[in-house]
Scaffold this active site. Structure first.
Site, PDB file in Angstrom:
ATOM      1  N   PRO A   1      82.852  86.366   1.873  1.00  0.00           N
ATOM      2  CA  PRO A   1      82.621  85.399   0.790  1.00  0.00           C
ATOM      3  C   PRO A   1      83.023  85.865  -0.608  1.00  0.00           C
ATOM      4  O   PRO A   1      82.175  86.040  -1.495  1.00  0.00           O
ATOM      5  CB  PRO A   1      81.113  85.162   0.885  1.00  0.00           C
ATOM      6  CG  PRO A   1      80.574  86.465   1.374  1.00  0.00           C
ATOM      7  CD  PRO A   1      81.610  87.007   2.324  1.00  0.00           C
ATOM      8  N   CYS A   2      84.323  86.005  -0.834  1.00  0.00           N
ATOM      9  CA  CYS A   2      84.779  86.413  -2.159  1.00  0.00           C
ATOM     10  C   CYS A   2      84.527  85.320  -3.202  1.00  0.00           C
ATOM     11  O   CYS A   2      84.582  85.582  -4.415  1.00  0.00           O
ATOM     12  CB  CYS A   2      86.254  86.795  -2.134  1.00  0.00           C
ATOM     13  SG  CYS A   2      87.343  85.560  -1.427  1.00  0.00           S
ATOM     14  N   HIS A   3      84.218  84.095  -2.739  1.00  0.00           N
ATOM     15  CA  HIS A   3      83.911  83.017  -3.680  1.00  0.00           C
ATOM     16  C   HIS A   3      82.578  83.231  -4.393  1.00  0.00           C
ATOM     17  O   HIS A   3      82.285  82.549  -5.385  1.00  0.00           O
ATOM     18  CB  HIS A   3      83.892  81.663  -2.949  1.00  0.00           C
ATOM     19  CG  HIS A   3      82.870  81.570  -1.862  1.00  0.00           C
ATOM     20  ND1 HIS A   3      83.099  82.042  -0.583  1.00  0.00           N
ATOM     21  CD2 HIS A   3      81.604  81.060  -1.862  1.00  0.00           C
ATOM     22  CE1 HIS A   3      82.025  81.815   0.160  1.00  0.00           C
ATOM     23  NE2 HIS A   3      81.105  81.227  -0.583  1.00  0.00           N
TER      24      HIS A   3
END
Length: 347
Positions: free
Chosen positions: A315-317
């Site tokens: 989850p780089c968001h």
């Protein structure tokens, strides 16, 4: 027998009626589930705005849909015309056989009719279909530990050199080498289609198809895994698609997918740290740098985030600016905003 290409309204009505006359005429893709079905499928019928129609299963697969488990549109015996079923059974029982035109004639099949069917249904010739089946069978045997020579001759090849040349042309590497195949396809999501790549071991690619750096990511992945990419279906794709649908429906907060993410030691640290951020929680790039052990490495963390090839699941968001601003997302800022809003609302 349908003699012309039907209208969308006609195909939708045939779907509602489960009209068997339209078998082989169209395949329907259901946008809300990512499933494609036969006209006679008994599953609950979608609204007209949630469907699109394709001439064959190949086009449905190319547009990111996966086969329905109820009507099983990929099962040859159910969708094939009656006249072809005896030949399909013969092919299944003798997968190594090279079928010649005179043999088809002897069995009562018109070679030209067979060719037209495979070209229309699968987008490839009958002989190409047979070659792909033999190569896939051989590759499976090699992966199980069988020698290249055994695999070649069991699949009906007369010479090892001929088998090796055909295998390399189709896969990009020689049989028996350390290369492996990454199965890729497109899957639909509420935020647009994504390209997915998997092996038997796990997920190695999940990116939005309009990402600018996608070609670079594909090239890097191929080099680091010593793999070639082949479009197709795979049980791992189904598993990832199911969990993604659950995530977008607000029913899943944590993924249970084995991941393959080759990279530098620093990249691995950053991606591992990303996986520790809970659903609905955000961190700044500075906080993330502190987690990986170097509070000054903010820019390096940002670069590693950008090089993540498995969106959403890694989850780089969830990384934002120090001032709370939503910045830096390869899939587009509008998608990052949507994902964060979705997680905050479904905590």
């Amino acid at each position: 027998m349908i003699s012309s290409i039907p209208s969308i309204d006609e195909m939708y009505q045939a779907l509602l009626d489960k009209n068997s006359q339209y078998e082989g005429v169209f395949i329907v893709g259901v946008k809300t589930t990512g499933i494609f079905c036969r006209p006679t499928c008994t599953a609950r019928k979608p609204k007209p705005e949630n469907v699109e129609f394709f001439p064959n299963t190949k086009d449905a697969l190319a547009n990111g849909y996966r086969a329905c488990r109820i009507c099983r549109p990929m099962k040859e015996y159910q969708s094939a015309p009656d006249w072809l079923i005896p030949l399909l059974k013969k092919i299944e029982s003798e997968p190594q056989k090279k079928w010649k035109d005179y043999e088809l004639n002897q069995m009562g099949f018109s070679p030209s009719r067979v060719r037209r069917y495979f070209k229309k249904t699968h987008g490839i010739t009958f002989q190409a279909y047979l070659r792909m089946s033999r190569i896939n069978g051989a590759f499976s045997k090699i992966k199980e530990g069988q020698t290249v020579t055994q695999s070649a001759f069991e699949q009906g090849y007369d010479s090892l050199s001929g088998f090796s040349e055909t295998f390399k042309n189709m896969t990009g590497f020689s049989p028996g080498s350390q290369g492996q195949i990454i199965t890729i396809n497109r899957i639909p999501t509420p935020l647009g289609p994504m390209m997915i790549g998997v092996t038997d071991e796990g997920l190695c690619l999940l990116e939005f198809t309009d990402r600018k750096m996608l070609e670079t990511q594909l090239s890097t992945l191929k080099k680091r895994t010593k793999s070639e990419m082949v479009t197709g279906k795979h049980p791992m794709i189904d598993k990832v698609s199911t969990q993604l649908n659950e995530y977008f429906d607000g029913k899943r907060k944590k993924f249970d997918i084995p991941l393959i993410a080759p990279g530098t030691d620093f990249q691995q640290k950053v991606w591992d740290a990303l996986n520790q951020i809970p659903f609905g929680v955000t961190r700044s790039y500075k906080q993330q740098a502190d987690v990986v052990g170097d509070v000054k490495a903010v820019r390096a963390v940002a670069r590693a985030n950008g090089e993540n090839r498995i969106s959403i699941i890694i989850p780089c968001h969830r990384i934002i600016g120090s001032d709370g601003s939503i910045v830096g997302y390869g899939g587009g800022i509008h998608r990052k905003q949507w994902l964060l809003k979705h997680e905050f609302e479904n905590q």
